[in-house]
Design a protein around this motif. Sequence first.
Motif, PDB file in Angstrom:
ATOM      1  N   ASP A  53       8.446  18.014 -16.794  1.00  0.00           N
ATOM      2  CA  ASP A  53       8.427  18.110 -15.343  1.00  0.00           C
ATOM      3  C   ASP A  53       7.727  16.876 -14.783  1.00  0.00           C
ATOM      4  OD1 ASP A  53       8.840  19.266 -12.859  1.00  0.00           O
ATOM      5  OD2 ASP A  53       6.998  20.431 -12.924  1.00  0.00           O
ATOM      6  N   GLY A  54       8.068  16.494 -13.582  1.00  0.00           N
ATOM      7  CA  GLY A  54       7.411  15.362 -12.940  1.00  0.00           C
ATOM      8  C   GLY A  54       8.414  14.450 -12.274  1.00  0.00           C
ATOM      9  N   ASN A  55       7.925  13.308 -11.824  1.00  0.00           N
ATOM     10  CA  ASN A  55       8.763  12.356 -11.092  1.00  0.00           C
ATOM     11  C   ASN A  55       9.247  11.192 -11.943  1.00  0.00           C
ATOM     12  OD1 ASN A  55       8.481  13.779  -8.668  1.00  0.00           O
ATOM     13  ND2 ASN A  55       6.503  12.824  -8.281  1.00  0.00           N
ATOM     14  N   ASN A  56       8.653  10.977 -13.100  1.00  0.00           N
ATOM     15  CA  ASN A  56       9.015   9.843 -13.944  1.00  0.00           C
ATOM     16  C   ASN A  56      10.084  10.276 -14.946  1.00  0.00           C
ATOM     17  OD1 ASN A  56       9.118   7.840 -15.946  1.00  0.00           O
ATOM     18  ND2 ASN A  56       7.005   7.220 -15.523  1.00  0.00           N
ATOM     19  N   VAL A  57      11.335   9.958 -14.636  1.00  0.00           N
ATOM     20  CA  VAL A  57      12.445  10.431 -15.472  1.00  0.00           C
ATOM     21  C   VAL A  57      12.399   9.857 -16.884  1.00  0.00           C
ATOM     22  CG1 VAL A  57      14.011  10.998 -13.584  1.00  0.00           C
ATOM     23  CG2 VAL A  57      14.088   8.723 -14.563  1.00  0.00           C
ATOM     24  N   LYS A  59       9.657   9.184 -18.621  1.00  0.00           N
ATOM     25  CA  LYS A  59       8.648   9.964 -19.353  1.00  0.00           C
ATOM     26  C   LYS A  59       9.221  11.316 -19.762  1.00  0.00           C
ATOM     27  CE  LYS A  59       3.996   9.462 -18.504  1.00  0.00           C
ATOM     28  NZ  LYS A  59       2.777   9.600 -17.695  1.00  0.00           N
TER      29      LYS A  59
END
Length: 172
Positions: A53-57, A59
């Motif tokens: 999960d998160g904004n850095n695809v 990662k």
Amino acid sequence: MSVSNLENLQPKRTALDDWESIIYILCWLGTFGWNSDTRPSGSVADLNIASWDGNNVMKIANSKRDHMDSSRNFTGITKGFNPNIPDIRRLAKVVEGLRAVLIDNHSHPDLRGAMIIPDSFPEENDSDEEADQYEFKMRPDPFVERAAHWESISERLLAKLEIYAQGAKKLL
């Protein structure tokens, strides 16, 4: 979302992207449940799946590659499934089985795994001069390689899912 889509690897989506996404969705449901009654009580940040999960695809893609690469790595996700969900170990078995068909069960080594790794390394007993001359080659990306075989892999995934469906019918 599949690794191929996160990394924009191939110009054409295949059914394997959908199968991979189904695995991720089932893992998410197994961890977080499907309503407030089945949500985990501990810190989500401590779970392996939190890295999906998160904004850095990139990662997220790297984390998914790492978890999907081996059954050992993947059990880090399924061991995080919420034990308060009834029959959660059955769901873990299903996603582990689907992952094995998608990632592991291939006769050609270029289709196995999820990581882009060196094809070979210099030998330990090579001299410094020989090691300097070593040609470092990466093996092909297994997500890209599998896309060319999407039909046969999809058939095997569907057959595996049918086995699990038959087992579920017996429980009802």
